[in-house]
Design a protein around this motif. Sequence first.
Motif, PDB file in Angstrom:
ATOM      1  N   LYS A  91       0.841  -1.201   0.000  1.00 61.91           N
ATOM      2  CA  LYS A  91       0.000   0.000   0.000  1.00 61.91           C
ATOM      3  C   LYS A  91       0.870   1.242   0.000  1.00 61.91           C
ATOM      4  O   LYS A  91       1.993   1.232   0.493  1.00 61.91           O
ATOM      5  N   LYS A  92       0.320   2.326  -0.532  1.00 61.31           N
ATOM      6  CA  LYS A  92       1.034   3.604  -0.559  1.00 61.31           C
ATOM      7  C   LYS A  92       1.152   4.138   0.862  1.00 61.31           C
ATOM      8  O   LYS A  92       0.149   4.291   1.553  1.00 61.31           O
ATOM      9  N   ASN A  93       2.382   4.380   1.301  1.00 64.23           N
ATOM     10  CA  ASN A  93       2.668   4.915   2.632  1.00 64.23           C
ATOM     11  C   ASN A  93       3.901   5.796   2.534  1.00 64.23           C
ATOM     12  O   ASN A  93       4.995   5.297   2.249  1.00 64.23           O
ATOM     13  N   ASP A  94       3.737   7.095   2.754  1.00 64.22           N
ATOM     14  CA  ASP A  94       4.883   7.990   2.665  1.00 64.22           C
ATOM     15  C   ASP A  94       4.537   9.314   3.329  1.00 64.22           C
ATOM     16  O   ASP A  94       3.412   9.787   3.244  1.00 64.22           O
ATOM     17  N   LYS A  95       5.517   9.907   3.988  1.00 64.11           N
ATOM     18  CA  LYS A  95       5.336  11.230   4.597  1.00 64.11           C
ATOM     19  C   LYS A  95       5.352  12.325   3.539  1.00 64.11           C
ATOM     20  O   LYS A  95       4.744  13.365   3.712  1.00 64.11           O
ATOM     21  N   LEU A  96       6.076  12.099   2.431  1.00 66.62           N
ATOM     22  CA  LEU A  96       6.126  13.076   1.353  1.00 66.62           C
ATOM     23  C   LEU A  96       6.112  12.342   0.026  1.00 66.62           C
ATOM     24  O   LEU A  96       7.067  11.670  -0.342  1.00 66.62           O
ATOM     25  N   CYS A  97       4.985  12.427  -0.674  1.00 67.64           N
ATOM     26  CA  CYS A  97       4.836  11.743  -1.945  1.00 67.64           C
ATOM     27  C   CYS A  97       4.166  12.685  -2.939  1.00 67.64           C
ATOM     28  O   CYS A  97       3.707  13.767  -2.580  1.00 67.64           O
ATOM     29  N   SER A  98       4.100  12.252  -4.185  1.00 71.07           N
ATOM     30  CA  SER A  98       3.346  12.998  -5.189  1.00 71.07           C
ATOM     31  C   SER A  98       2.468  12.015  -5.947  1.00 71.07           C
ATOM     32  O   SER A  98       2.829  10.859  -6.141  1.00 71.07           O
ATOM     33  N   TYR A  99       1.298  12.484  -6.355  1.00 76.76           N
ATOM     34  CA  TYR A  99       0.313  11.660  -7.036  1.00 76.76           C
ATOM     35  C   TYR A  99      -0.329  12.522  -8.100  1.00 76.76           C
ATOM     36  O   TYR A  99      -0.866  13.586  -7.799  1.00 76.76           O
ATOM     37  N   PHE A 100      -0.259  12.100  -9.350  1.00 78.89           N
ATOM     38  CA  PHE A 100      -0.757  12.920 -10.445  1.00 78.89           C
ATOM     39  C   PHE A 100      -1.858  12.189 -11.190  1.00 78.89           C
ATOM     40  O   PHE A 100      -1.682  11.063 -11.630  1.00 78.89           O
ATOM     41  N   ASP A 101      -3.010  12.836 -11.316  1.00 83.33           N
ATOM     42  CA  ASP A 101      -4.148  12.336 -12.080  1.00 83.33           C
ATOM     43  C   ASP A 101      -4.089  13.018 -13.447  1.00 83.33           C
ATOM     44  O   ASP A 101      -4.373  14.207 -13.572  1.00 83.33           O
ATOM     45  N   ILE A 102      -3.689  12.276 -14.475  1.00 80.62           N
ATOM     46  CA  ILE A 102      -3.504  12.850 -15.801  1.00 80.62           C
ATOM     47  C   ILE A 102      -4.831  13.310 -16.398  1.00 80.62           C
ATOM     48  O   ILE A 102      -4.900  14.359 -17.041  1.00 80.62           O
ATOM     49  N   ASN A 103      -5.919  12.560 -16.185  1.00 84.99           N
ATOM     50  CA  ASN A 103      -7.224  12.924 -16.753  1.00 84.99           C
ATOM     51  C   ASN A 103      -7.735  14.257 -16.226  1.00 84.99           C
ATOM     52  O   ASN A 103      -8.160  15.120 -16.991  1.00 84.99           O
ATOM     53  N   ASN A 104      -7.738  14.429 -14.921  1.00 85.15           N
ATOM     54  CA  ASN A 104      -8.296  15.632 -14.298  1.00 85.15           C
ATOM     55  C   ASN A 104      -7.256  16.699 -14.004  1.00 85.15           C
ATOM     56  O   ASN A 104      -7.589  17.752 -13.497  1.00 85.15           O
ATOM     57  N   LYS A 105      -5.993  16.402 -14.285  1.00 87.19           N
ATOM     58  CA  LYS A 105      -4.880  17.319 -14.059  1.00 87.19           C
ATOM     59  C   LYS A 105      -4.800  17.776 -12.598  1.00 87.19           C
ATOM     60  O   LYS A 105      -4.689  18.947 -12.290  1.00 87.19           O
ATOM     61  N   LEU A 122      -3.139  20.165  -2.832  1.00 86.00           N
ATOM     62  CA  LEU A 122      -3.729  19.738  -4.085  1.00 86.00           C
ATOM     63  C   LEU A 122      -3.576  20.879  -5.075  1.00 86.00           C
ATOM     64  O   LEU A 122      -3.967  22.009  -4.799  1.00 86.00           O
ATOM     65  N   LEU A 123      -2.991  20.579  -6.212  1.00 89.51           N
ATOM     66  CA  LEU A 123      -2.772  21.575  -7.247  1.00 89.51           C
ATOM     67  C   LEU A 123      -3.631  21.194  -8.441  1.00 89.51           C
ATOM     68  O   LEU A 123      -3.541  20.080  -8.950  1.00 89.51           O
ATOM     69  N   LEU A 124      -4.502  22.108  -8.871  1.00 88.80           N
ATOM     70  CA  LEU A 124      -5.356  21.884 -10.030  1.00 88.80           C
ATOM     71  C   LEU A 124      -4.774  22.657 -11.195  1.00 88.80           C
ATOM     72  O   LEU A 124      -4.553  23.856 -11.090  1.00 88.80           O
ATOM     73  N   CYS A 125      -4.532  21.992 -12.300  1.00 91.20           N
ATOM     74  CA  CYS A 125      -3.924  22.638 -13.463  1.00 91.20           C
ATOM     75  C   CYS A 125      -4.888  22.587 -14.635  1.00 91.20           C
ATOM     76  O   CYS A 125      -5.473  21.552 -14.915  1.00 91.20           O
ATOM     77  N   GLU A 126      -5.031  23.685 -15.327  1.00 87.67           N
ATOM     78  CA  GLU A 126      -5.871  23.736 -16.518  1.00 87.67           C
ATOM     79  C   GLU A 126      -5.037  24.308 -17.653  1.00 87.67           C
ATOM     80  O   GLU A 126      -4.432  25.368 -17.525  1.00 87.67           O
ATOM     81  N   ILE A 127      -4.986  23.582 -18.745  1.00 94.08           N
ATOM     82  CA  ILE A 127      -4.205  24.043 -19.893  1.00 94.08           C
ATOM     83  C   ILE A 127      -5.142  24.134 -21.090  1.00 94.08           C
ATOM     84  O   ILE A 127      -5.852  23.190 -21.404  1.00 94.08           O
ATOM     85  N   ASN A 128      -5.182  25.294 -21.735  1.00 96.44           N
ATOM     86  CA  ASN A 128      -5.994  25.461 -22.934  1.00 96.44           C
ATOM     87  C   ASN A 128      -5.268  26.363 -23.911  1.00 96.44           C
ATOM     88  O   ASN A 128      -4.126  26.751 -23.692  1.00 96.44           O
ATOM     89  N   GLU A 129      -5.943  26.747 -25.005  1.00 93.37           N
ATOM     90  CA  GLU A 129      -5.269  27.546 -26.020  1.00 93.37           C
ATOM     91  C   GLU A 129      -5.025  28.985 -25.592  1.00 93.37           C
ATOM     92  O   GLU A 129      -4.222  29.689 -26.189  1.00 93.37           O
ATOM     93  N   PHE A 130      -5.720  29.469 -24.535  1.00 97.58           N
ATOM     94  CA  PHE A 130      -5.575  30.856 -24.099  1.00 97.58           C
ATOM     95  C   PHE A 130      -4.517  31.017 -23.011  1.00 97.58           C
ATOM     96  O   PHE A 130      -3.830  32.016 -22.962  1.00 97.58           O
ATOM     97  N   THR A 134      -3.092  27.404 -15.558  1.00 91.90           N
ATOM     98  CA  THR A 134      -3.772  28.098 -14.471  1.00 91.90           C
ATOM     99  C   THR A 134      -3.666  27.187 -13.263  1.00 91.90           C
ATOM    100  O   THR A 134      -3.968  26.009 -13.353  1.00 91.90           O
ATOM    101  N   GLU A 135      -3.227  27.727 -12.145  1.00 89.92           N
ATOM    102  CA  GLU A 135      -3.002  26.882 -10.988  1.00 89.92           C
ATOM    103  C   GLU A 135      -3.774  27.397  -9.781  1.00 89.92           C
ATOM    104  O   GLU A 135      -3.812  28.588  -9.522  1.00 89.92           O
ATOM    105  N   ILE A 136      -4.382  26.496  -9.079  1.00 93.38           N
ATOM    106  CA  ILE A 136      -5.069  26.800  -7.829  1.00 93.38           C
ATOM    107  C   ILE A 136      -4.493  25.847  -6.797  1.00 93.38           C
ATOM    108  O   ILE A 136      -4.522  24.639  -6.978  1.00 93.38           O
ATOM    109  N   CYS A 137      -3.974  26.388  -5.734  1.00 89.05           N
ATOM    110  CA  CYS A 137      -3.346  25.553  -4.719  1.00 89.05           C
ATOM    111  C   CYS A 137      -4.237  25.531  -3.483  1.00 89.05           C
ATOM    112  O   CYS A 137      -4.673  26.567  -3.006  1.00 89.05           O
ATOM    113  N   THR A 138      -4.521  24.354  -2.987  1.00 96.75           N
ATOM    114  CA  THR A 138      -5.405  24.198  -1.839  1.00 96.75           C
ATOM    115  C   THR A 138      -4.717  23.345  -0.788  1.00 96.75           C
ATOM    116  O   THR A 138      -4.196  22.274  -1.102  1.00 96.75           O
ATOM    117  N   ASP A 139      -4.717  23.786   0.450  1.00 98.24           N
ATOM    118  CA  ASP A 139      -4.206  23.006   1.562  1.00 98.24           C
ATOM    119  C   ASP A 139      -5.382  22.231   2.143  1.00 98.24           C
ATOM    120  O   ASP A 139      -6.464  22.768   2.299  1.00 98.24           O
TER     121      ASP A 139
END
Length: 147
Positions: A91-105, A122-130, A134-139
């Motif tokens: 199982k995933k167990n770590d004090k400092l890890c990273s996890y990336f959801d490619i579909n939802n960015k 949690l960092l939400l990334c949105e990439i488009n032609e404009f 765009t990043e929103i960081c949430t604790d």
Amino acid sequence: MDLKLKYYKDYFYIGQWNNNQKNGIGFLKITDNILYLGEFLNNQLNGFGMLYYKDTGCLYFGSFNNGEIDKGIYHDTKKRLIYHGSFKDGKKNDKLCSYFDINNKHLFVGEVKDDIFIRGYLLLCEINEFTKSTEICTDFSCDKFFY
């Protein structure tokens, strides 16, 4: 050490042997769906290697300790998720890890215990032609996360 190919009932191994045990670097076909390429010590997956699960499309690339995955990168190609960190009892167990959801960015950086994210960012990334990004960081601190 000798390099030999040995066939067994459901699997085969090609690699280095010492004292009639898998020792050194080798390739092991465990089943039709599970393949391993990497280091062995006394017949155990031990050291650096890659484990591939053909039926689920999952790939683990990292270190092994006494036959268990230890610390590395786990990529679920069907769900398009990438985890980088440590494992305990599979199982995933770590004090400092990273996890990336490619579909939802979504990128999670923080602490995970027994496959449950318990605190971090949690960092939400949105990439488009404009915009390039765009990043929103949430604790957050929670008992369960969206996986």
